[in-house]
Design a protein around this motif. Structure first.
Motif, PDB file in Angstrom:
ATOM      1  N   LYS A 108       0.792  -1.222   0.000  1.00 51.07           N
ATOM      2  CA  LYS A 108       0.000   0.000   0.000  1.00 51.07           C
ATOM      3  C   LYS A 108       0.829   1.279   0.000  1.00 51.07           C
ATOM      4  N   LEU A 109       2.052   1.217   0.484  1.00 51.23           N
ATOM      5  CA  LEU A 109       2.870   2.420   0.644  1.00 51.23           C
ATOM      6  C   LEU A 109       4.019   2.422  -0.359  1.00 51.23           C
ATOM      7  N   LYS A 110       4.110   3.511  -1.143  1.00 50.29           N
ATOM      8  CA  LYS A 110       5.168   3.664  -2.146  1.00 50.29           C
ATOM      9  C   LYS A 110       5.884   5.001  -1.931  1.00 50.29           C
ATOM     10  N   VAL A 111       7.165   5.004  -2.216  1.00 55.48           N
ATOM     11  CA  VAL A 111       7.943   6.241  -2.187  1.00 55.48           C
ATOM     12  C   VAL A 111       8.641   6.396  -3.537  1.00 55.48           C
ATOM     13  N   GLY A 112       8.932   7.648  -3.902  1.00 61.20           N
ATOM     14  CA  GLY A 112       9.547   7.868  -5.200  1.00 61.20           C
ATOM     15  C   GLY A 112      10.242   9.210  -5.280  1.00 61.20           C
ATOM     16  N   LEU A 113      10.978   9.392  -6.367  1.00 61.47           N
ATOM     17  CA  LEU A 113      11.664  10.648  -6.650  1.00 61.47           C
ATOM     18  C   LEU A 113      11.515  10.958  -8.130  1.00 61.47           C
ATOM     19  N   GLY A 114      11.123  12.192  -8.416  1.00 60.85           N
ATOM     20  CA  GLY A 114      11.037  12.657  -9.795  1.00 60.85           C
ATOM     21  C   GLY A 114      11.935  13.854 -10.012  1.00 60.85           C
ATOM     22  N   VAL A 115      12.576  13.910 -11.170  1.00 62.17           N
ATOM     23  CA  VAL A 115      13.365  15.067 -11.589  1.00 62.17           C
ATOM     24  C   VAL A 115      12.914  15.403 -13.004  1.00 62.17           C
ATOM     25  N   PHE A 145      12.936  18.952  -8.525  1.00 63.40           N
ATOM     26  CA  PHE A 145      13.195  17.692  -7.829  1.00 63.40           C
ATOM     27  C   PHE A 145      12.001  17.432  -6.913  1.00 63.40           C
ATOM     28  N   GLN A 146      11.420  16.231  -6.994  1.00 67.16           N
ATOM     29  CA  GLN A 146      10.191  15.965  -6.243  1.00 67.16           C
ATOM     30  C   GLN A 146      10.233  14.616  -5.530  1.00 67.16           C
ATOM     31  N   PRO A 147      10.682  14.577  -4.264  1.00 68.87           N
ATOM     32  CA  PRO A 147      10.493  13.365  -3.457  1.00 68.87           C
ATOM     33  C   PRO A 147       9.009  13.209  -3.133  1.00 68.87           C
ATOM     34  N   THR A 148       8.487  11.989  -3.251  1.00 68.34           N
ATOM     35  CA  THR A 148       7.040  11.757  -3.207  1.00 68.34           C
ATOM     36  C   THR A 148       6.709  10.525  -2.384  1.00 68.34           C
ATOM     37  N   ILE A 149       5.565  10.582  -1.711  1.00 70.97           N
ATOM     38  CA  ILE A 149       5.043   9.438  -0.968  1.00 70.97           C
ATOM     39  C   ILE A 149       3.580   9.243  -1.349  1.00 70.97           C
ATOM     40  N   SER A 150       3.160   7.969  -1.441  1.00 74.14           N
ATOM     41  CA  SER A 150       1.799   7.649  -1.849  1.00 74.14           C
ATOM     42  C   SER A 150       1.281   6.465  -1.047  1.00 74.14           C
ATOM     43  N   TYR A 151       0.001   6.551  -0.672  1.00 73.74           N
ATOM     44  CA  TYR A 151      -0.591   5.492   0.156  1.00 73.74           C
ATOM     45  C   TYR A 151      -1.962   5.102  -0.383  1.00 73.74           C
ATOM     46  N   GLN A 152      -2.189   3.805  -0.480  1.00 74.70           N
ATOM     47  CA  GLN A 152      -3.465   3.267  -0.954  1.00 74.70           C
ATOM     48  C   GLN A 152      -4.368   3.052   0.261  1.00 74.70           C
ATOM     49  N   ILE A 153      -5.305   3.986   0.458  1.00 72.43           N
ATOM     50  CA  ILE A 153      -6.182   3.937   1.629  1.00 72.43           C
ATOM     51  C   ILE A 153      -7.077   2.710   1.592  1.00 72.43           C
ATOM     52  N   THR A 154      -7.694   2.466   0.439  1.00 71.73           N
ATOM     53  CA  THR A 154      -8.501   1.272   0.212  1.00 71.73           C
ATOM     54  C   THR A 154      -8.141   0.729  -1.168  1.00 71.73           C
ATOM     55  N   ASP A 155      -8.808  -0.343  -1.571  1.00 73.87           N
ATOM     56  CA  ASP A 155      -8.577  -0.878  -2.912  1.00 73.87           C
ATOM     57  C   ASP A 155      -9.006   0.110  -3.995  1.00 73.87           C
ATOM     58  N   LYS A 156      -9.808   1.112  -3.626  1.00 73.55           N
ATOM     59  CA  LYS A 156     -10.363   2.033  -4.609  1.00 73.55           C
ATOM     60  C   LYS A 156      -9.810   3.446  -4.521  1.00 73.55           C
ATOM     61  N   ILE A 157      -9.125   3.803  -3.425  1.00 71.36           N
ATOM     62  CA  ILE A 157      -8.678   5.181  -3.240  1.00 71.36           C
ATOM     63  C   ILE A 157      -7.208   5.226  -2.851  1.00 71.36           C
ATOM     64  N   GLY A 158      -6.454   6.063  -3.558  1.00 66.62           N
ATOM     65  CA  GLY A 158      -5.060   6.301  -3.224  1.00 66.62           C
ATOM     66  C   GLY A 158      -4.787   7.794  -3.135  1.00 66.62           C
ATOM     67  N   VAL A 159      -3.913   8.177  -2.223  1.00 67.22           N
ATOM     68  CA  VAL A 159      -3.539   9.588  -2.069  1.00 67.22           C
ATOM     69  C   VAL A 159      -2.019   9.694  -2.094  1.00 67.22           C
ATOM     70  N   GLY A 160      -1.531  10.860  -2.472  1.00 69.33           N
ATOM     71  CA  GLY A 160      -0.090  11.047  -2.515  1.00 69.33           C
ATOM     72  C   GLY A 160       0.274  12.513  -2.545  1.00 69.33           C
ATOM     73  N   TYR A 205      -6.507   9.590  -6.232  1.00 67.96           N
ATOM     74  CA  TYR A 205      -6.899   8.697  -7.329  1.00 67.96           C
ATOM     75  C   TYR A 205      -8.019   7.797  -6.838  1.00 67.96           C
ATOM     76  N   PHE A 206      -9.073   7.682  -7.654  1.00 63.75           N
ATOM     77  CA  PHE A 206     -10.258   6.912  -7.277  1.00 63.75           C
ATOM     78  C   PHE A 206     -10.619   5.974  -8.418  1.00 63.75           C
ATOM     79  N   GLN A 207     -10.692   4.660  -8.126  1.00 65.76           N
ATOM     80  CA  GLN A 207     -11.049   3.665  -9.128  1.00 65.76           C
ATOM     81  C   GLN A 207     -12.239   2.856  -8.618  1.00 65.76           C
ATOM     82  N   PRO A 208     -13.463   3.340  -8.908  1.00 62.63           N
ATOM     83  CA  PRO A 208     -14.653   2.671  -8.380  1.00 62.63           C
ATOM     84  C   PRO A 208     -14.923   1.308  -9.005  1.00 62.63           C
TER      85      PRO A 208
END
Length: 415
Positions: A108-115, A145-160, A205-208
């Protein structure tokens, strides 16, 4: 002493204004360029760092992406009062790039970096065209430069969300209306690096259902400040040198506007993905062009310490559609289109941003080989011909026309 200098520092990111409205460049992913640069409402892989950090939590594999585009743009100018007075900007190939890396802490938890490079310019009009006293060359670079964190709250909703750390540099040259005894005109060059600035990028992000998905993202405004930039003069007649003192510096502030985007995705089958995005860009943040000089320039002291002119940009909309079809398990075929409104009002057209509403058409391919995905894209941009009859705010009265041809290539490694 700080100032907003967008028209003189602005232009479109790496080649005139043929990339996007104002001086923004929308070339953040080779896959998404092929799909009309849609991506807010779908899962875009590692580039979710840019398009919608909330969707990053849905990545099933870790990945690293490297990509770049080669921009070739043409900007033509024709003076109003003399149809034989024409000019064409000699623009270098710009190379906006993107680097993304995503790693899963758990399911459920992802981390990333964008340039990536969302703003910049590279316009060369030369020193003989009629607008040379406004601008003959500009080179603007901005890197995020963008360090990023994202979490999938449920199977249908993710925030980051991600922290944006921005830096950049600018070099601007124009001719001065002064002549030496040999007839050579004077020149001024402004060169400076920007201080580090901060902003953020957030999304949900929402995937109903398996077929439908929605996304909302917001990228904040970032102000890049140039302090104590160098001011260099050349070919100044001896009699005028006291008005152009050595050691002069300038300060300025370059606002890069916020963007809010709403996207939708639809998968009518396992092989076909359709997407549509609508974005509002907060160009109204750019109201004035202002330079603060450390010494009087062009006038006896104490006058001339500040150079300021109105720009009065307006907020603008961007509408995008795109699709991807998996022709085989390894080969993806893509296409897209968009319409980008200009933020530049009538009377405020300038050689740095001879902007107009633009239409973009794109195609792309993706091919998977083992753990590697190779993405290629091609984008054609055609800006509407636009005529400006006013000489406001440093504008050059005449007709401008811009087009751009932008191939790109990217490689993703999944592990």
């Amino acid at each position: 002493m700080k100032s907003k200098i967008l028209a003189l520092l602005g232009g479109a990111l790496l080649s005139g204004t043929a990339m996007a409205g104002g001086y923004q460049v929308n070339l953040a992913s080779q896959r998404q360029i092929g799909m009309g640069h849609t991506g807010t409402g779908i899962q875009t892989g590692t580039s979710s760092i840019f398009f919608n950090p909330g969707a990053m939590s849905y990545l099933r594999e870790n990945g690293v992406t490297l990509g770049a585009s080669a921009i070739n743009s043409k900007i033509a100018f024709r003076a109003l009062e003399a149809t034989t007075s024409t000019a064409e900007a000699d623009n270098d190939f710009g190379t906006p790039f993107q680097v993304y890396a995503v790693y899963g802490i758990n399911e459920k938890l992802k981390v990333g970096l964008g340039v990536y490079t969302p703003f910049g310019s590279g316009v060369r009009w030369g020193d003989e065209w009629r607008g040379r006293y406004n601008l003959n060359e500009i080179d603007l670079k901005a890197v995020f430069f963008q360090p990023t964190i994202s979490y999938q709250i449920t199977d249908k909703i993710g925030v980051g969300a991600g922290l944006v750390i921005a830096t950049g540099a600018v070099n601007l040259q124009r001719v001065l209306p002064l002549q030496n005894q040999d007839g050579t005109e004077g020149g001024i060059e402004l060169d400076g690096g920007a201080n580090t600035a901060f902003g953020f990028n957030a999304g949900i992000y929402f995937q109903p259902t398996e077929k439908f998905s929605l996304g909302l993202s917001y990228r904040s405004k970032v102000d890049l400040e140039v302090e104590d930039g160098d001011v260099n003069f050349s070919n100044i007649p001896d009699i005028a040198k006291p008005l152009f003192p050595d050691g002069t510096t300038f300060s300025a502030e370059l606002p890069m506007p916020s963007t809010i985007s709403l996207g939708i995705g639809y998968r009518p089958s396992e092989r076909l993905t359709l997407a549509a995005d609508v974005s509002r860009v907060g160009w109204s943040a750019y109201e004035k062009l202002r330079f603060d000089f450390s010494q009087a320039v062009g006038r006896p002291a104490p006058e001339g310490l500040v150079s300021e002119s109105d720009r009065n940009y307006e907020d603008a909309m961007i509408y995008r559609i795109g699709g991807e079809y998996m022709a085989t398990d390894a080969l993806a075929v893509r296409a897209g289109a968009y319409y980008d409104q200009t933020p530049v009002q009538d009377g405020y057209l300038t050689p740095e941003t001879p902007d107009a509403d633009s239409r973009g058409l794109s195609v792309g391919l993706g091919y998977t080989i083992s753990n590697f995905v190779i993405d290629a894209s091609f984008l054609y941009i055609n800006k509407k011909e636009r005529t400006d009859t006013a000489e406001l705010s440093g504008s050059t009265a005449g007709t401008f026309k811009s087009v751009a041809y932008i191939p790109g290539l990217g490689v993703t490694y999944k592990f």
